[in-house]
Design a protein around this motif. Structure first.
Motif, PDB file in Angstrom:
ATOM      1  N   VAL A 481       0.856  -1.182   0.000  1.00 34.18           N
ATOM      2  CA  VAL A 481       0.000   0.000   0.000  1.00 34.18           C
ATOM      3  C   VAL A 481       0.894   1.234   0.000  1.00 34.18           C
ATOM      4  CG1 VAL A 481      -1.774   1.267   1.293  1.00 34.18           C
ATOM      5  CG2 VAL A 481      -1.795  -1.221   1.276  1.00 34.18           C
ATOM      6  N   GLY A 482       0.549   2.242  -0.781  1.00 36.49           N
ATOM      7  CA  GLY A 482       1.307   3.497  -0.793  1.00 36.49           C
ATOM      8  C   GLY A 482       0.344   4.676  -0.827  1.00 36.49           C
ATOM      9  N   THR A 483       0.690   5.734  -0.122  1.00 33.76           N
ATOM     10  CA  THR A 483      -0.168   6.921  -0.158  1.00 33.76           C
ATOM     11  C   THR A 483       0.666   8.141  -0.519  1.00 33.76           C
ATOM     12  OG1 THR A 483       0.142   7.167   2.208  1.00 33.76           O
ATOM     13  CG2 THR A 483      -1.924   6.210   1.516  1.00 33.76           C
ATOM     14  N   ASP A 484       0.053   9.041  -1.234  1.00 38.66           N
ATOM     15  CA  ASP A 484       0.714  10.295  -1.603  1.00 38.66           C
ATOM     16  C   ASP A 484      -0.345  11.199  -2.222  1.00 38.66           C
ATOM     17  OD1 ASP A 484       3.966  10.954  -2.102  1.00 38.66           O
ATOM     18  OD2 ASP A 484       2.548  12.249  -3.170  1.00 38.66           O
ATOM     19  N   LEU A 485      -0.067  12.494  -2.195  1.00 43.11           N
ATOM     20  CA  LEU A 485      -0.974  13.417  -2.892  1.00 43.11           C
ATOM     21  C   LEU A 485      -0.916  13.180  -4.398  1.00 43.11           C
ATOM     22  CD1 LEU A 485      -0.308  16.651  -0.860  1.00 43.11           C
ATOM     23  CD2 LEU A 485      -2.454  15.404  -1.007  1.00 43.11           C
ATOM     24  N   ASP A 486       0.230  12.667  -4.853  1.00 41.58           N
ATOM     25  CA  ASP A 486       0.418  12.362  -6.269  1.00 41.58           C
ATOM     26  C   ASP A 486       0.183  10.858  -6.449  1.00 41.58           C
ATOM     27  OD1 ASP A 486       1.572  11.482  -8.610  1.00 41.58           O
ATOM     28  OD2 ASP A 486       3.315  12.801  -8.476  1.00 41.58           O
ATOM     29  N   VAL A 488       0.657   8.884  -8.845  1.00 41.89           N
ATOM     30  CA  VAL A 488       1.716   8.114  -9.522  1.00 41.89           C
ATOM     31  C   VAL A 488       2.803   7.775  -8.488  1.00 41.89           C
ATOM     32  CG1 VAL A 488       3.297   7.988 -11.463  1.00 41.89           C
ATOM     33  CG2 VAL A 488       1.180   9.304 -11.674  1.00 41.89           C
ATOM     34  N   ALA A 489       3.131   8.754  -7.632  1.00 43.98           N
ATOM     35  CA  ALA A 489       4.105   8.477  -6.565  1.00 43.98           C
ATOM     36  C   ALA A 489       3.535   7.437  -5.595  1.00 43.98           C
ATOM     37  CB  ALA A 489       4.450   9.764  -5.821  1.00 43.98           C
ATOM     38  N   ALA A 490       2.225   7.544  -5.294  1.00 44.37           N
ATOM     39  CA  ALA A 490       1.596   6.543  -4.408  1.00 44.37           C
ATOM     40  C   ALA A 490       1.714   5.155  -5.033  1.00 44.37           C
ATOM     41  CB  ALA A 490       0.130   6.902  -4.165  1.00 44.37           C
ATOM     42  N   SER A 491       1.579   5.083  -6.358  1.00 43.57           N
ATOM     43  CA  SER A 491       1.678   3.790  -7.049  1.00 43.57           C
ATOM     44  C   SER A 491       3.092   3.228  -6.913  1.00 43.57           C
ATOM     45  CB  SER A 491       1.353   3.958  -8.539  1.00 43.57           C
ATOM     46  OG  SER A 491       0.112   4.579  -8.699  1.00 43.57           O
ATOM     47  N   ALA A 492       4.076   4.117  -7.080  1.00 35.90           N
ATOM     48  CA  ALA A 492       5.468   3.669  -6.944  1.00 35.90           C
ATOM     49  C   ALA A 492       5.720   3.149  -5.534  1.00 35.90           C
ATOM     50  CB  ALA A 492       6.421   4.825  -7.260  1.00 35.90           C
ATOM     51  N   LYS A 493       5.215   3.878  -4.538  1.00 38.44           N
ATOM     52  CA  LYS A 493       5.434   3.461  -3.139  1.00 38.44           C
ATOM     53  C   LYS A 493       4.751   2.118  -2.870  1.00 38.44           C
ATOM     54  CE  LYS A 493       5.815   8.142  -1.264  1.00 38.44           C
ATOM     55  NZ  LYS A 493       5.133   9.158  -0.441  1.00 38.44           N
ATOM     56  N   ALA A 494       3.544   1.950  -3.409  1.00 39.89           N
ATOM     57  CA  ALA A 494       2.810   0.689  -3.188  1.00 39.89           C
ATOM     58  C   ALA A 494       3.561  -0.472  -3.825  1.00 39.89           C
ATOM     59  CB  ALA A 494       1.406   0.800  -3.773  1.00 39.89           C
ATOM     60  N   TYR A 495       4.079  -0.233  -5.027  1.00 41.34           N
ATOM     61  CA  TYR A 495       4.796  -1.300  -5.739  1.00 41.34           C
ATOM     62  C   TYR A 495       6.067  -1.673  -4.971  1.00 41.34           C
ATOM     63  CZ  TYR A 495       6.346  -4.020  -9.769  1.00 41.34           C
ATOM     64  OH  TYR A 495       6.732  -5.042 -10.586  1.00 41.34           O
ATOM     65  N   ILE A 496       6.759  -0.638  -4.485  1.00 45.99           N
ATOM     66  CA  ILE A 496       7.995  -0.887  -3.727  1.00 45.99           C
ATOM     67  C   ILE A 496       7.680  -1.630  -2.418  1.00 45.99           C
ATOM     68  CG2 ILE A 496       9.800   0.316  -2.393  1.00 45.99           C
ATOM     69  CD1 ILE A 496       9.929   2.337  -4.745  1.00 45.99           C
ATOM     70  N   ALA A 497       6.565  -1.235  -1.761  1.00 47.49           N
ATOM     71  CA  ALA A 497       6.183  -1.921  -0.510  1.00 47.49           C
ATOM     72  C   ALA A 497       5.916  -3.404  -0.776  1.00 47.49           C
ATOM     73  CB  ALA A 497       4.956  -1.252   0.098  1.00 47.49           C
ATOM     74  N   ALA A 498       5.251  -3.685  -1.897  1.00 48.61           N
ATOM     75  CA  ALA A 498       4.968  -5.095  -2.220  1.00 48.61           C
ATOM     76  C   ALA A 498       6.266  -5.846  -2.525  1.00 48.61           C
ATOM     77  CB  ALA A 498       3.999  -5.172  -3.394  1.00 48.61           C
ATOM     78  N   LEU A 499       7.167  -5.187  -3.264  1.00 47.44           N
ATOM     79  CA  LEU A 499       8.458  -5.841  -3.565  1.00 47.44           C
ATOM     80  C   LEU A 499       9.219  -6.149  -2.281  1.00 47.44           C
ATOM     81  CD1 LEU A 499       9.855  -3.808  -6.616  1.00 47.44           C
ATOM     82  CD2 LEU A 499       8.814  -6.079  -6.641  1.00 47.44           C
ATOM     83  N   ASN A 500       9.186  -5.204  -1.318  1.00 52.02           N
ATOM     84  CA  ASN A 500       9.887  -5.436  -0.048  1.00 52.02           C
ATOM     85  C   ASN A 500       9.336  -6.663   0.666  1.00 52.02           C
ATOM     86  OD1 ASN A 500      11.812  -3.414  -0.177  1.00 52.02           O
ATOM     87  ND2 ASN A 500      10.426  -1.865   0.658  1.00 52.02           N
ATOM     88  N   LYS A 501       8.008  -6.847   0.566  1.00 53.35           N
ATOM     89  CA  LYS A 501       7.425  -8.032   1.214  1.00 53.35           C
ATOM     90  C   LYS A 501       7.875  -9.306   0.497  1.00 53.35           C
ATOM     91  CE  LYS A 501       3.237  -6.201   3.279  1.00 53.35           C
ATOM     92  NZ  LYS A 501       1.785  -6.207   3.186  1.00 53.35           N
ATOM     93  N   LEU A 502       7.965  -9.232  -0.817  1.00 54.36           N
ATOM     94  CA  LEU A 502       8.439 -10.421  -1.543  1.00 54.36           C
ATOM     95  C   LEU A 502       9.867 -10.745  -1.125  1.00 54.36           C
ATOM     96  CD1 LEU A 502       7.235 -10.112  -5.270  1.00 54.36           C
ATOM     97  CD2 LEU A 502       6.465 -11.745  -3.554  1.00 54.36           C
ATOM     98  N   TYR A 503      10.688  -9.690  -0.997  1.00 47.38           N
ATOM     99  CA  TYR A 503      12.079  -9.898  -0.600  1.00 47.38           C
ATOM    100  C   TYR A 503      12.196 -10.395   0.831  1.00 47.38           C
ATOM    101  CZ  TYR A 503      14.592  -8.406  -4.675  1.00 47.38           C
ATOM    102  OH  TYR A 503      15.130  -8.371  -5.921  1.00 47.38           O
TER     103      TYR A 503
END
Ligand code: KIV
Ligand code: ZN
Length: 513
Positions: A481-486, A488-503
């Protein structure tokens, strides 16, 4: 005093069995704390034998939760039951919930056992579970499609062995209210020692009747425990929704005549937390917890509500924990005000370091957004505790992206990867696609995206966007999950959070029983 209806929450077990809803230990702990705050009677924290991760989560919840009974599921065999007992050991009060299928179809095709073997295994399982606790629940799986005589025989035997709760599972959501209610009633009438156990209902929502069936089991059948999940979470069409059962029994006390121990003002916070953690969005017209559940759009209704609220409202929004979108903090609010608001929201951060990081994120947001709502604070804290739990392999640093009508969007992302800053670029079909491609160009996770969803945390175009990304790799499914006023940035944060869980690993393989 009227009869009490026991609320048994299985969000962390049956809810989690929903593909894509699997949770990390820390996420389970956050939900368990909220369930305890809501005063649910029993928290089914997981299925200890299903994985080491689930064992650890149950064990941690058993150590932390003091007010609710903590329960683990176990198949009807000594190994599973021993594992459940070991995980639950630190609990103040615990329950072992053991089950075996009793329908002809399940016994023959799935278990490949004769009815006599199933009868014997059920008896022995309850006998073994009673060595660890006098709070033992037994469920005949696929109970609603089982033969009545056989069911009576098995249930009488397990009550004789000391089962104190008998849970009639409508495993595949086949029941209809009158028949299911009568099933519970007949069992209670025909089983000679039925008065020695509390009867419980456990319904799935395949035909959209889980709540109706559960209430029929209570009212017609005399069941005094309902098994349910927050937002009706669960595999396929889900389980009985806790919020609907609780508010039906409370609002229609004139009909049900039952007492509940639940603090209903904690329902909406629980719903939001489960939705945020699992990425299962609540539909706007969902009873009790949907965003529109208390919104009156038609002029006639609005007029009526203004004149006398009960003309069109049978429950009060604040009684289930809806708060008007209140501006609570702003740019000038200090650390103490932030800390106090967290306390008022019943949010506990584990360390001063986490509080400091959350406060820094709050200040950063307040610089960009004049009005900060409770929902914004909850989003910051949610990300903060998720981030703290996972050792962050990747960290979002910055993003620039370009999109223009007629041009292919392009993104450039800076992330830190194991402490080193890396910059990658990519284009894509849209700005989000370009950004996630840029991340993937470095991460090379090779994962499959199962879900991408965006939600506004509050209302209006100034709201923060909350993005959920669900990834699957080698059978493991994770949510970020990622949150941001932007967004697209929220999407990047969410994707990175999911990758961290995979790792980070450790998350279980989408457990199915
Ligand atoms: O649906 C079901 O049969 C279950 C049992 C384990 C109670 O979840
Ligand atoms: Zn179930």
């Amino acid at each position: 005093m009227a009869d009490k209806l026991i609320i048994f929450d299985t969000t962390l077990r049956d809810g989690e069995q929903s593909p894509g809803a699997s949770m990390t230990k820390e996420e389970k702990i956050r939900i368990a704390r909220q369930l305890e705050r809501m005063k649910v009677d029993v928290i089914e924290a997981g299925f200890a034998a299903s994985s080491n991760g689930d064992f650890d989560a149950i064990n941690a919840i058993a150590s932390l939760v003091k007010e609710s009974t903590v329960c683990s599921l176990a198949r009807a065999n000594d190994k599973d039951i021993q594992r459940a007992a070991d995980a639950l050991k630190p609990a103040e009060r615990f329950r072992i919930h053991t089950f075996i299928a009793t329908s002809p179809l399940h016994m023959e095709k799935k278990l490949r056992m004769t009815p006599d073997q199933v009868y014997e295994q059920a008896r022995l399982a309850v006998r073994f579970a009673r060595k660890f606790t006098d709070d033992v629940e037994f469920s005949p799986e696929d109970g609603s499609r089982s033969d009545m005589d056989f069911l009576c025989r098995v249930l009488e035997a397990v009550i004789d062995e000391g089962a104190t709760t008998i849970n009639i599972a409508d495993t595949v959501g086949y029941g209809v209210p009158e028949l299911y209610g009568n099933l519970v009633k007949t069992l209670r009438e025909r089983i000679p020692n039925a008065d020695k156990a509390v009867f419980s209902v456990h319904c799935h929502n395949d035909l959209g009747m889980a709540v109706a069936n559960s209430l029929a089991g209570v009212q017609l059948g005399g069941a005094r425990q309902v098994e349910c999940t927050i937002n009706g979470l669960g595999e396929r069409a889900g389980n009985t929704a806790l919020e609907e059962i609780v508010m039906a029994v409370k609002t229609r006390k004139d009909y049900f005549g039952l007492e509940l121990g639940i603090d209903t003002t904690q329902i909406v916070p629980a719903s939001k937390l489960v939705s945020q953690i699992t990425g299962f969005v609540v539909q706007p017209n969902k009873a009790v917890v949907g965003a529109n559940a208390f919104a009156h759009a038609s002029g006639i209704h609005q007029d009526g509500v203004l004149k006398a609220r009960d003309t069109y409202e049978i429950m009060r929004a604040e009684d289930v924990g809806w708060s008007a979108n209140k501006i609570v903090l702003g740019k000038l609010s200090g650390r103490n005000a932030f800390k106090q608001r967290l306390q008022e929201l019943n949010v506990r951060l584990e360390s001063e370091a986490e509080l400091n990081t959350a406060f820094a994120r709050f200040k950063e947001l307040a610089d960009r957004k004049a009005e900060i709502y409770d929902e914004d604070i909850m989003a910051i804290v949610g990300e903060e505790s998720a981030g703290a739990a996972e050792r962050e392999h990747f960290k979002f640093v910055s993003l620039s992206q370009r999109s223009e009508t007629g041009e292919r969007p392009h993104a450039r992302i800076v992330m830190s990867s194991e402490g080193q800053e890396v910059t990658t670029e990519s284009d894509g079909n849209g700005p989000v696609d370009a950004t996630l491609n840029a991340i993937e160009a470095h991460a090379k996770s090779g994962s499959e995206m199962l879900l991408y969803s965006v939600n506004a945390i509050t209302t209006g175009t100034q709201a923060q966007g909350e993005v959920t990304v669900r990834l699957s790799k080698n059978g493991r499914i994770v949510n970020g999950v990622g949150t941001d006023l932007d967004i697209v940035a929220a999407s990047a944060k969410a994707y990175i959070a999911a990758l961290n869980k995979l790792y980070a690993g450790g998350e279980k393989l989408n457990p199915q029983i």
